[in-house]
Design a protein around this motif. Structure first.
Motif, PDB file in Angstrom:
ATOM      1  N   ARG A 638       1.376  -1.282   0.320  1.00  0.00           N
ATOM      2  CA  ARG A 638       0.158   0.347   0.015  1.00  0.00           C
ATOM      3  C   ARG A 638       0.528   1.364  -0.096  1.00  0.00           C
ATOM      4  NH1 ARG A 638      -0.106  -1.776   5.342  1.00  0.00           N
ATOM      5  NH2 ARG A 638       0.466   0.007   7.047  1.00  0.00           N
ATOM      6  N   THR A 639       0.376   1.948  -0.895  1.00  0.00           N
ATOM      7  CA  THR A 639       1.464   3.942  -0.395  1.00  0.00           C
ATOM      8  C   THR A 639       1.755   3.683   0.656  1.00  0.00           C
ATOM      9  OG1 THR A 639      -0.714   4.511  -2.128  1.00  0.00           O
ATOM     10  CG2 THR A 639       0.963   6.139  -1.359  1.00  0.00           C
ATOM     11  N   SER A 640       1.082   3.846   1.960  1.00  0.00           N
ATOM     12  CA  SER A 640       1.719   4.601   3.250  1.00  0.00           C
ATOM     13  C   SER A 640       2.609   3.368   3.595  1.00  0.00           C
ATOM     14  CB  SER A 640       0.585   4.108   4.444  1.00  0.00           C
ATOM     15  OG  SER A 640       0.057   3.171   4.240  1.00  0.00           O
ATOM     16  N   LEU A 641       2.597   1.855   3.465  1.00  0.00           N
ATOM     17  CA  LEU A 641       3.830   1.089   3.238  1.00  0.00           C
ATOM     18  C   LEU A 641       5.107   1.939   2.567  1.00  0.00           C
ATOM     19  CD1 LEU A 641       5.025  -1.257   5.013  1.00  0.00           C
ATOM     20  CD2 LEU A 641       3.740  -2.447   2.952  1.00  0.00           C
ATOM     21  N   ARG A 642       4.803   1.707   1.083  1.00  0.00           N
ATOM     22  CA  ARG A 642       5.717   2.147   0.688  1.00  0.00           C
ATOM     23  C   ARG A 642       6.641   3.655   0.912  1.00  0.00           C
ATOM     24  NH1 ARG A 642       3.986   3.480  -4.152  1.00  0.00           N
ATOM     25  NH2 ARG A 642       1.670   2.943  -3.778  1.00  0.00           N
ATOM     26  N   SER A 643       5.515   4.344   1.394  1.00  0.00           N
ATOM     27  CA  SER A 643       6.407   5.983   2.151  1.00  0.00           C
ATOM     28  C   SER A 643       6.865   5.551   3.043  1.00  0.00           C
ATOM     29  CB  SER A 643       5.084   7.206   2.456  1.00  0.00           C
ATOM     30  OG  SER A 643       5.581   8.353   3.204  1.00  0.00           O
ATOM     31  N   ASP A 644       6.745   4.867   4.429  1.00  0.00           N
ATOM     32  CA  ASP A 644       6.715   4.102   5.031  1.00  0.00           C
ATOM     33  C   ASP A 644       8.219   3.648   4.590  1.00  0.00           C
ATOM     34  OD1 ASP A 644       5.151   5.377   7.327  1.00  0.00           O
ATOM     35  OD2 ASP A 644       4.105   3.502   7.386  1.00  0.00           O
ATOM     36  N   VAL A 645       8.567   2.607   4.190  1.00  0.00           N
ATOM     37  CA  VAL A 645       9.660   2.106   4.092  1.00  0.00           C
ATOM     38  C   VAL A 645      10.673   3.232   3.468  1.00  0.00           C
ATOM     39  CG1 VAL A 645      10.720   0.566   2.120  1.00  0.00           C
ATOM     40  CG2 VAL A 645       8.677   0.209   3.228  1.00  0.00           C
ATOM     41  N   CYS A 646      10.132   4.426   2.524  1.00  0.00           N
ATOM     42  CA  CYS A 646      11.354   4.700   2.036  1.00  0.00           C
ATOM     43  C   CYS A 646      11.580   6.293   3.292  1.00  0.00           C
ATOM     44  CB  CYS A 646      10.812   5.931   0.992  1.00  0.00           C
ATOM     45  SG  CYS A 646      10.212   5.094  -0.778  1.00  0.00           S
ATOM     46  N   THR A 647      10.853   6.089   4.167  1.00  0.00           N
ATOM     47  CA  THR A 647      11.318   7.084   5.079  1.00  0.00           C
ATOM     48  C   THR A 647      12.903   5.778   6.069  1.00  0.00           C
ATOM     49  OG1 THR A 647       9.526   8.441   5.413  1.00  0.00           O
ATOM     50  CG2 THR A 647      10.472   8.444   7.471  1.00  0.00           C
ATOM     51  N   PHE A 648      11.556   5.303   6.434  1.00  0.00           N
ATOM     52  CA  PHE A 648      12.288   3.596   7.088  1.00  0.00           C
ATOM     53  C   PHE A 648      14.351   3.794   6.492  1.00  0.00           C
ATOM     54  CE2 PHE A 648      14.032  -0.512   6.974  1.00  0.00           C
ATOM     55  CZ  PHE A 648      14.599  -0.582   7.709  1.00  0.00           C
ATOM     56  N   LEU A 649      13.864   3.891   4.808  1.00  0.00           N
ATOM     57  CA  LEU A 649      15.536   3.089   4.415  1.00  0.00           C
ATOM     58  C   LEU A 649      16.742   5.285   4.835  1.00  0.00           C
ATOM     59  CD1 LEU A 649      14.604   0.997   1.500  1.00  0.00           C
ATOM     60  CD2 LEU A 649      15.501   0.700   3.425  1.00  0.00           C
ATOM     61  N   ALA A 650      15.561   5.725   4.228  1.00  0.00           N
ATOM     62  CA  ALA A 650      16.411   7.522   4.496  1.00  0.00           C
ATOM     63  C   ALA A 650      16.273   7.867   5.311  1.00  0.00           C
ATOM     64  CB  ALA A 650      15.378   8.161   3.503  1.00  0.00           C
ATOM     65  N   SER A 651      16.209   7.073   6.710  1.00  0.00           N
ATOM     66  CA  SER A 651      16.835   6.615   8.255  1.00  0.00           C
ATOM     67  C   SER A 651      18.290   6.906   8.743  1.00  0.00           C
ATOM     68  CB  SER A 651      15.856   7.005   9.145  1.00  0.00           C
ATOM     69  OG  SER A 651      15.728   5.603   8.799  1.00  0.00           O
ATOM     70  N   HIS A 652      17.995   5.107   7.976  1.00  0.00           N
ATOM     71  CA  HIS A 652      19.224   4.528   8.042  1.00  0.00           C
ATOM     72  C   HIS A 652      20.409   5.128   6.791  1.00  0.00           C
ATOM     73  CE1 HIS A 652      18.608   0.826   9.630  1.00  0.00           C
ATOM     74  NE2 HIS A 652      17.003   0.648   9.657  1.00  0.00           N
ATOM     75  N   VAL A 653      19.705   5.963   5.946  1.00  0.00           N
ATOM     76  CA  VAL A 653      21.589   6.752   5.440  1.00  0.00           C
ATOM     77  C   VAL A 653      22.145   7.563   6.310  1.00  0.00           C
ATOM     78  CG1 VAL A 653      21.466   7.813   3.447  1.00  0.00           C
ATOM     79  CG2 VAL A 653      20.276   5.452   3.158  1.00  0.00           C
ATOM     80  N   THR A 654      20.900   8.216   6.804  1.00  0.00           N
ATOM     81  CA  THR A 654      21.191   9.385   8.198  1.00  0.00           C
ATOM     82  C   THR A 654      22.259   9.217   9.094  1.00  0.00           C
ATOM     83  OG1 THR A 654      19.572   9.503   9.010  1.00  0.00           O
ATOM     84  CG2 THR A 654      19.302  11.053   7.470  1.00  0.00           C
ATOM     85  N   VAL A 655      22.418   7.615   9.619  1.00  0.00           N
ATOM     86  CA  VAL A 655      23.012   7.666  10.745  1.00  0.00           C
ATOM     87  C   VAL A 655      23.508   6.302  10.271  1.00  0.00           C
ATOM     88  CG1 VAL A 655      20.858   7.982  12.072  1.00  0.00           C
ATOM     89  CG2 VAL A 655      21.406   6.073  11.342  1.00  0.00           C
ATOM     90  N   THR A 656      23.904   5.558   9.054  1.00  0.00           N
ATOM     91  CA  THR A 656      24.867   4.601   9.116  1.00  0.00           C
ATOM     92  C   THR A 656      25.690   5.054   8.671  1.00  0.00           C
ATOM     93  OG1 THR A 656      25.610   2.850   7.662  1.00  0.00           O
ATOM     94  CG2 THR A 656      24.331   4.557   7.005  1.00  0.00           C
ATOM     95  N   PRO A 657      27.087   4.606   9.774  1.00  0.00           N
ATOM     96  CA  PRO A 657      29.056   5.242   9.378  1.00  0.00           C
ATOM     97  C   PRO A 657      29.415   4.543   8.164  1.00  0.00           C
ATOM     98  CG  PRO A 657      28.505   3.359  11.238  1.00  0.00           C
ATOM     99  CD  PRO A 657      27.620   3.868  10.534  1.00  0.00           C
ATOM    100  N   VAL A 658      28.284   3.437   7.706  1.00  0.00           N
ATOM    101  CA  VAL A 658      28.604   3.203   6.027  1.00  0.00           C
ATOM    102  C   VAL A 658      28.644   3.194   5.317  1.00  0.00           C
ATOM    103  CG1 VAL A 658      28.869   0.950   4.675  1.00  0.00           C
ATOM    104  CG2 VAL A 658      28.595   0.399   7.685  1.00  0.00           C
ATOM    105  N   LEU A 659      29.793   3.855   4.646  1.00  0.00           N
ATOM    106  CA  LEU A 659      29.569   4.262   3.252  1.00  0.00           C
ATOM    107  C   LEU A 659      28.735   3.546   1.794  1.00  0.00           C
ATOM    108  CD1 LEU A 659      32.550   6.972   3.211  1.00  0.00           C
ATOM    109  CD2 LEU A 659      29.980   7.152   4.267  1.00  0.00           C
ATOM    110  N   ARG A 660      29.370   2.620   1.725  1.00  0.00           N
ATOM    111  CA  ARG A 660      28.621   1.896   0.881  1.00  0.00           C
ATOM    112  C   ARG A 660      27.139   1.449   0.833  1.00  0.00           C
ATOM    113  NH1 ARG A 660      31.086  -1.050  -2.131  1.00  0.00           N
ATOM    114  NH2 ARG A 660      32.662  -0.362  -0.785  1.00  0.00           N
TER     115      ARG A 660
END
Length: 1719
Positions: A638-660
């Motif tokens: 569903r759209t809300s899930l997809r939006s949440d997944v995007c936010t979830f993945l984006a938040s990992h991008v902001t805090v993970t120390p692994v550049l890859r």
């Protein structure tokens, strides 16, 4: 099919030497490298050897090694050697020597001496036939030189099979290109092998050169490269490696070693060769190198080592490298250019001690670091000596070094050979809940990662590492240390094996976990995405297993997930940064795995790039099909899930120390559109700001540590921003301008991202962004170039482009901008005058305009007609800017004109062009731009623009185009390039038609309206390049309409350039491009223009010829020039041929032509009548009419001329006759149609030979008749006879006008030739009148040469065709006139005389000459006498002996009169004037002698002697002497020419000669001349006496005393000239001792004469006889000695000296000294 016998015979013939075929032998001998075949064929071997040996000697001076061949190939004996006669053994030995010489001389073939030496091999030994292969291989390195085609020209027809590729070049005698030789080396095994063996053989003999070896190496290297691509590698190796082995075995040839190394390098890099073969190649390289070639060998070893699968080197190779001089230094230098890691590591692993080689250990450690090899495990002896800063202890990675090759011997997969792991040094964390994904744990993670990678060498090692107490393995579900270590390891490690071990270990641990509670491991999902994108296949497979395992932690099916599932590491995953995470609920995480990850796992294993594409598609929504399902739709989120997944993945991008992780996850998010908007707003926008502000060094260090390109990561981060919100675009703009301290690289990426987002924006956003980028590009920002690039790559909409144009600043705004308040208060003139703008403001405005125009140019302006108004407005503004800047702004004008041109072109082709507002078009601005700019490019573009506008909106531009053509005449028309020609053609073809239509619409004449255009082109004529001139004017005329403008262009060119010789041919060529009817019409219009020019009220001529500005005299001169040129144009042979061809047709077009011609003829006649009183133009008008009359075919001309003859003036008739005469002269005799036509005209011509006709008309008619009769008269003799009677009448021949008489005589001469006997009735009358006219003209004060020539021409014609009717009276008169005319220098009389001697019989001709001879002599014209005698001589030569014998009396009579000229003319004339004639008389007499026999001539000779000796009274001594002179002059030539045959004739002269010698007093010139010729005659007779005539006593005694007595005349005569030679010849003729004694006694008596001159003459006489007779005369020496003694003591010194000379002469002859005899 040929039989066996035929085949054998063919083989024998092919190998035959053709020894008996002289032609074949000569052809073989003519084969030469230096000479042409014709010259070579004529050379002998001695000549060839001499030439070639010189070259060989020069070679020996250059190189002493050539001297050895001087004893064999270049010896003297070689000239006689013949290969066909040698035995097989001898030929074999010769072949060996020849090949050795060719190998040595190959290095110097471009030198002349070398070519001379090889020439000897070609000419003598025929090496091109017997040693073809060696010769071709020797010359092959010079295949592009001039000597190679020469070699090809001498090769035999049958070449060796390996050289068949040369056959096309032998046939064409051209040098084969390099690619042909290379193709032969690749495809022809025989050629490749032969060439290589030849090069090796020459090198082995030390005869090599850099040219040969360089050529061999380059061809072989390229050939090997080509073979590897086309042939089996095994075959290539079997063919090439033996050659390379042989090459390396030859020592002392560095060039050959280098070439072999180069070829081996290509083999190793291009072919798949086993390590054993590579080791053997390396062994061969090291075994052959020297100190000179070590560096080349090391380079080759390094390249080959990199191609090996195993690192280890053969011990022999490693030892050779270590033993080489300065090997470590060489390897260090080599490392700067090539990779040497495997080479130095192979040396390290060879087991040889390298510690004693300075610098090598360092190289080994550096290579180990680059390869990530643990030296402590591979080479402990090197690890102990490793530098202190060596920290990399990782195991080698599979792609670089195979693990089996680097493990110690005896180690197995279980790891018994691996050293025991020691983890005691690992740090112990303070907190039990540590997470290795915490950025604060980076240092700790590096230590544990190193330990883990070390342990990955074996399963036990991995278990040992995972069992470390710090990792709390048993409590991994509560403590994140273990899984975060493994997650970071598979995301960070650069070793694929370590990454796969980490993924497998994580899966095993999770699978082994036993707990009744569900575990939510969503925190690992971003890292699983990274694993699925792993570069190694094993890593991706392990990541897929891990994903499945994690899914299993949620339950067996989607519905079993409990809401109480515990989230793993929820509070401690990223340490303090964990709070920034956006987590999913367990159900959403499960759904994400089920819907997005699980369906794509299989495809992800196959393709590392698939995971990012598939997840992006899944997150975008249900419209996308997951590729892994084979086209079936997966269960959509569903759209809300997809939006949440995007936010979830984006938040990992902001805090993970692994550049890859950042990079791979952002690759997924950046491809998601609207669904990821919340993620961008809430998470990514702040992070992007943070990322842009990060220090460059910090990010760069992290990227280097993880092996990620910083630029790619920056692009991924910035690429997360989209166009969907203003915050995102504002952030990108802020970063682009350097906000937040962003680095320059980030700014550039932000600008590029903005450019990429432009196409997706709404129109308002696009306009704002374009304006922003424009400001950024124009400004001083660091990223202005990037902004400019973005502007150039953007695809614009019309609205944006219009906005950009409208946003450009106006020049008036810059001027009227208010000044500061202070200035307003202090300036009194501020309101009345505009302020001058600041330079900076102007520069900024110009930059902005430039950039916008560049953008427009690249944005396809032809698709945006909305730009028309703005661009024309900008064109007006540019004029203001030019004024402000004082510059032409050429570049801007060019851009703007180009954009306008594109827009107008687009409008022309657009169906909506009618909707465009055309009032915005400003043609005046375009014209102004052309006028004020000097740029050719701007001119061309502006003219093309005007041309396009003229076809689209002609009413708006036609009023402004005329100044453009005036401008073109001084600029564009003078250019020679093709583009300028195109512009001109376009301008003419686009502007002229609408201009013509406009003029027609307004009722104006085209020529008048377009006069300025025509004037522009004609003014530029002399400056237009020659190759453009014809095509340009032809295009102009065609465009205007040839029927309207051709005459005007022609007249304007002729009038403007009256003295230019190029104009008239050009106008003729221009007219020739059009139809005949068009040309005639143009001539008619041209003539109309002349009438206009001559009329009182001029109209057209004033406009196009400018006559309104000229006075009457200038106009008359111009008209004269124009008419003269018109006349010459109509005389053009090409035009006349085309007119004749058209008139011959029966179509209506021919009728049209006749109508135009009739009008033209009528106008021309009218012009002649109008100008009859104008002295200046009358003749010119007449020439126009003459040329016009000659324009049409003869038949049509005659038809049209009949009326002219009746109604025309006398001048017209005269011109008609002249034209007809010209046509007759040009007609062919074989044209039967013309024959009949011209003969039919003949009676009409006779009509005008009447007294009532003017003389000029009669003259023209007779001239015309003459031409017709001469060419075609024999076809109708009746008509010719009638014409002859007419011409012989009083109106022609009887006229008082000399010119008419002359023409009549000439015409009658032609008639005589045609009529022959039929002319007899009128011949007496005509001939009599003709001779009367001849008498009259030659007796006149001034002779009329034309009449004279005509009269003799007529007489010659009569003599030629009717000789028998030429009476004696006529002959006498004609001969007399011919003789007189000789003095007037005419050839006609000579022709008559020459013909008379052949046509008239001997008797009448000779009688006439005899009768008229006296008259000729009385005329006192020497030439007349000469002419008369010449006729006689010709008659003598022409007639036979019998006729001459019959007429001999007449001939002798004439000759005696001629001989007497010496006497008869001596009174009045100087003898010298008649000397030539008198000599010519002797010549004529001798010609007669040769024709007659002795019986006939002897009586005449006797008569001649009597006539000379007694024909005059004795008292007339002078006359007698002159006649005797004539006698002896003839006798002298008579004896000289006929010699001994006529010696007996001297008996008739003997008595008189003796008397003359005794009696001549020598007081007068006549007497001295007589004595001289007498002595010469006697000498000639003496010298040619072969019948002992003078030896007879009677003859000798009669002459000897008188002759010797001439010595007494020494005072008055030069003895040595004539007297001594005569006495000497007599002594030689009277060859008897008695006669000699008598002569000697007489001469000796004179040596005692009282006169010294006589004594001296006697001594000289003795010397002459002594020299002539030698010992025969010196037999009388005893009698001479007393006299000699006396003479030696003579009182006269001259006599004494001459005597001494005589004595020496006698001594030389006898060989004895006279000194004793004289004593």
């Amino acid at each position: 099919m040929a039989t066996a016998l035929q085949q054998q015979l063919a083989a024998i013939a092919a190998n035959s030497t053709h020894q008996l075929d002289l032609k074949a032998q000569k052809a073989r001998h003519s084969k030469s490298l230096l000479f042409e075949p014709r010259d070579a064929a004529s050379q002998g071997f001695d000549t060839i050897y001499q030439i070639c040996y010189e070259g060989f000697e020069e070679l020996c001076m250059l190189d002493a090694r050539f001297s050895a061949f001087g004893r064999s190939l270049f010896s003297e004996q070689s000239k006689s050697e013949d290969r066909t006669q040698m035995t097989a053994a001898e030929n074999g030995e010769l072949d060996r020597m020849l090949e050795n010489f060719l190998g040595l001389v190959g290095a110097r073939l471009l030198l002349k001496p070398a070519m001379k030496a090889v020439e000897w091999l070609v000419r003598r030994f025929r090496v091109q036939e017997y040693n073809t292969e060696a010769v071709l291989l020797t010359f092959l390195p010079y295949h592009t030189s001039h000597i190679f085609p020469t070699l090809l020209s001498i090769l035999p027809n049958q070449l060796p099979p390996m050289f068949r590729f040369l056959h096309p070049y032998v046939a064409s005698l051209q040098s084969p290109p390099r690619h042909a030789v290379l193709a032969a080396a690749i495809n022809n095994q025989g050629f490749f092998s032969a060439f290589s063996q030849y090069a090796l053989r020459v090198a082995r003999a030390r005869h090599h050169s850099a040219v040969l070896l360089g050529f061999w190496a380059s061809i072989t290297a390229q050939a090997v490269n080509g073979m590897i691509r086309k042939q089996r590698e095994e075959d290539v190796l079997l063919r090439v490696l033996p050659i390379l082995q042989s090459a390396l075995s030859i020592k002392g040839v560095p060039e050959l070693y280098l070439g072999a190394c180069m070829i081996m390098t290509i083999l190793a890099t291009k072919a798949s060769i086993a390590d054993k073969v590579l080791d053997a190649m390396m062994d061969a390289i090291t075994g052959a190198w020297t100190s000179q070639t070590t560096e080349d060998g090391l380079t080759c070893l390094a390249v080959i080592a990199e191609e090996k699968e195993h690192v280890a080197l053969p011990a022999k190779v490693a030892r050779a490298v270590l033993e080489a001089d300065a090997s470590a230094q060489s390897l260090h230098q080599l490392s700067q250019r090539h990779r040497i890691d495997k080479l130095v590591l192979g040396i390290a692993l060879s087991g040889i001690e390298v510690g004693n080689v300075p610098g090598l250990v360092t190289l080994i450690h550096e290579s180990a670091e680059r390869k990530r090899i643990d030296l402590s495990k591979l080479a402990p002896q090197l690890a102990l000596g490793a530098p202190p800063d060596t920290v990399d202890e990782t195991m080698p990675d599979a792609p670089q070094v195979e693990e089996p090759s680097v493990r110690q011997p005896g180690s197995g997969s279980a790891g018994p050979g691996i050293p025991e792991l020691d983890f005691t040094g690992l740090p112990a964390p303070d907190d039990e809940t540590i997470s290795f994904l915490d950025p604060a744990m980076n240092a700790t993670f590096e230590a544990f990662l190193s330990a883990f990678e070390t342990a990955c060498a074996s399963e036990s090692g991995v278990h040992s590492a995972l069992d470390l107490p710090q990792l709390q393995r048993s409590r991994w579900a509560e403590r994140p240390a273990l899984l975060t270590l493994l997650a970071r390891a598979w995301s960070s490690s650069q070793r694929p094996s370590a990454r796969a071990r980490a993924l497998e270990a994580a899966a095993l641990e999770i699978r082994a976990h036993k707990s009744p509670l569900a575990l939510d491991l969503q925190a690992l999902l971003p890292y699983i995405i990274v694993g699925l994108a792993d570069t190694s296949h094993g890593g991706r497979r392990a990541a897929a297993r891990l994903c499945v395992t994690i899914r299993e932690t949620y339950g067996s099916s989607a519905g079993n997930t409990t809401k109480t599932a515990a989230t793993w590491a929820k509070e401690s995953l990223y340490g303090a940064q964990t709070a920034r995470l956006h987590s999913l609920c367990a159900q959403d995480a499960q759904k994400f795995i089920d819907a997005a990850l699980l369906p794509i796992l299989e495809d992800c294993i196959l393709d590392a790039q698939h995971v990012s594409r598939a997840l992006s598609e899944a997150l975008k929504g249900p419209d996308n099909t997951t590729p892994s399902t084979g086209g079936k739709e997966a269960k959509a989120m569903r759209t809300s899930l997809r939006s949440d997944v995007c936010t979830f993945l984006a938040s990992h991008v902001t805090v993970t120390p692994v550049l890859r992780v950042k990079s791979d996850v952002l690759a997924v998010i950046n491809s998601v559109g609207k669904v990821a908007s919340d993620a961008r707003k809430k998470v990514l926008i702040p992070y992007v700001k943070e990322w842009a502000a990060m220090p460059y060094e910090r990010v760069q260090a992290s990227c280097l540590a993880e092996g990620i390109a910083k630029h790619d990561l920056d692009r991924a981060v910035i690429g997360s921003m989209s166009y969907r919100s203003s915050d995102e675009t504002s952030l990108l703009q802020e970063i682009a301008t350097g906000g937040g301290g962003s680095a320059l690289e980030i700014q550039a990426i932000a600008v590029k991202r903005l450019g990429a987002l432009f196409a997706s924006m709404k129109p308002a956003g696009q306009t704002a962004l374009a304006d922003y980028l424009l400001n950024l590009a124009v400004g001083e920002a660091d990223v202005s170039s990037d902004a400019l690039e973005a502007l150039r790559t953007i695809q614009y909409t019309p609205e944006v482009l219009v906005s950009l144009v409208e946003s450009l600043p106006n020049a008036a705004d810059l001027q009227d901008e208010p000044s500061s308040t202070k200035k307003r208060r202090t300036s009194k003139t501020e309101h009345s005058t505009s302020r001058k703008p600041e330079p900076a403001m102007l520069d900024a405005a110009i930059r902005r305009i430039t950039l916008v125009l560049e953008v427009l140019e690249s944005a396809h302006p032809e698709k945006h007609p909305q730009l028309l108004q703005g661009l024309f407005h900008l064109l007006g503004e540019l004029h203001q800017y030019k004024t402000l800047l004082g510059s032409q702004l050429v570049y801007l004008q060019g851009l703007l004109m180009g954009c306008l041109l594109s827009v107008v072109k687009g409008l022309k082709d657009s169906p909506k062009s009618s909707d465009v507002d055309r009032t915005v078009i400003r043609a005046d601005l375009i014209v102004e731009a052309v006028r004020t700019t000097s740029s050719t490019q701007v001119h061309n573009t502006a003219l093309l623009l005007i041309s396009e506008l003229a076809t689209w909106a002609p009413e708006l531009v036609l009023h402004s185009v005329m100044p453009l053509f005036t401008f073109m005449s001084t600029t564009l028309l003078r250019q020679s390039d093709e583009y300028s020609a195109h512009v001109t053609d376009q301008t003419v073809s686009r502007i002229v038609p609408p201009l013509a239509a406009s003029l027609k619409k307004r009722g104006k004449d085209l020529v008048t309206g377009a006069s300025e255009l025509l004037l522009s082109f004609t003014a530029a004529f002399e400056h237009i390049p020659l190759h453009r001139r014809s095509g340009l004017f032809q295009h102009l005329v065609q465009t205007l309409g040839a029927r309207v403008a051709l005459f005007a262009v022609s007249a304007m060119l002729i009038e403007r350039y009256p003295t230019d010789s190029r104009v008239e041919p050009f106008v003729g060529e221009l007219m020739g491009h059009f139809a005949v009817a068009t040309q005639l019409l143009a001539l008619k219009q041209y003539l109309d223009l002349m009438f206009d020019a001559l009329s009182p009220k001029r109209s057209l001529s004033n406009v196009i010829l400018g006559f309104g500005e000229k006075d009457a005299e200038q106009i008359e001169a111009s008209v004269n020039t124009l008419l003269q040129t018109m006349a010459r144009l109509m005389e053009n042979s090409g035009l006349r041929k085309r007119v004749a061809k058209e008139f011959a047709k029966s179509s209506g077009e021919a009728g049209t032509l006749r109508s135009i011609y009739a009008q033209l003829l009528e106008q021309t006649m009218q012009l002649s009548r109008d100008l009859a009183s104008n002295d200046e133009l009358r003749d010119t008008a007449s020439s126009v009419l003459t040329s016009l009359l000659g324009l049409t075919p003869t038949k049509d001309f005659i038809e049209s001329s009949a009326q002219l003859m009746q109604t025309g003036s006398d001048e017209t008739r005269q011109q008609v006759f002249q034209s007809l005469e010209s046509r007759v002269a040009q007609a062919k005799r074989g044209d039967s149609t013309l024959q009949q036509t011209f003969l039919e005209v003949l009676p009409n011509c006779c009509v005008f030979v009447a007294k009532e006709q003017p003389v000029a008309v009669r003259h023209a008619a007779i001239t015309c008749m003459d031409q017709i009769i001469e060419k075609y008269g024999k076809r109708d003799r009746v008509a010719v006879l009638h014409a002859a009677k007419t011409v012989s009448g009083d109106a022609a021949l009887g006229s008082e006008v000399v010119s008419l008489r002359t023409m009549s005589v000439l015409c009658l001469a032609s008639m005589v030739e045609v009529l022959g006997d039929e002319f007899i009735p009128i011949l007496p009358k005509v001939l009599s009148k003709t001779l009367d006219y001849l008498d009259e003209t030659q007796s006149a004060v001034k002779c009329n040469k034309q009449m004279q020539s005509a009269a003799f021409g007529f007489a010659t014609a009569v003599l030629d065709h009717l000789p028998w009717i030429y009476s004696a009276e006529y002959l006498d008169r004609t001969l007399q006139q011919a003789a007189v005319s000789r003095d007037i220098e005419t050839d006609a009389s000579s022709a008559f005389c020459a013909l008379a001697s052949r046509k008239i019989q001997a008797e009448p001709l000779l009688c006439s000459l005899d009768r008229t001879f006296a008259k000729m002599t009385k005329t006192n014209h020497k030439d007349a006498v000469q002419q008369h005698l010449d006729v006689m001589r010709r008659a003598i030569q022409h007639n036979n002996r019998r006729d001459l014998k019959l007429q001999s009396s007449i001939i002798f009579s004439i000759l005696l009169k001629a001989f007497d000229l010496r006497r008869t003319k001596a009174v009045d004339e100087d003898d010298e004037d008649y000397a030539e004639i008198l000599e010519f008389v002797d010549t004529v007499a001798l010609d007669l002698v040769l024709k007659l026999d002795d019986q006939t001539f002897r009586p005449f000779f006797i008569r001649f002697v009597e006539w000379a000796t007694s024909g005059l009274p004795k008292k007339d001594s002078t006359g007698r002497n002159l006649r005797l002179t004539s006698l002896y002059s003839f006798a002298h030539r008579f004896f000289d020419q006929l010699q001994s045959i006529v010696t007996s004739y001297a008996s008739y002269l003997l008595e008189n000669a003796s008397q003359l010698l005794n009696t001549l007093a020598l007081k007068t010139d006549e007497q001295r001349a007589l004595l001289q010729i007498l002595l010469q005659t006697l000498s000639s007779s003496f010298s040619h006496d072969q019948d002992d005539f003078w030896q007879a006593p009677d003859h000798f005694s009669a002459i000897v005393t008188p002759l010797l007595s001439q010595l007494e005349k020494a005072k008055t005569v030069q003895v040595t000239d004539y007297i001594t030679p005569a006495i000497t010849e007599l002594a030689a003729a009277a060859a008897s001792p008695e006669h000699h004694k008598a002569m000697n006694v007489a001469v000796m008596a004179y040596t005692r004469h009282e006169s010294a001159d006589v004594r001296l003459a006697a001594v000289k006489c003795e010397r002459g006889i002594t020299e002539r007779l030698g010992l025969d005369w010196l037999a009388l020496l005893p009698e001479m000695l007393p006299f000699i003694s006396e003479l030696q003591e003579d009182d006269d010194e001259d006599v004494e000296r001459e005597t001494l000379r005589w004595v020496r002469q006698i001594e030389d002859v006898t060989g004895e000294s006279l000194e004793g005899m004289l004593q």
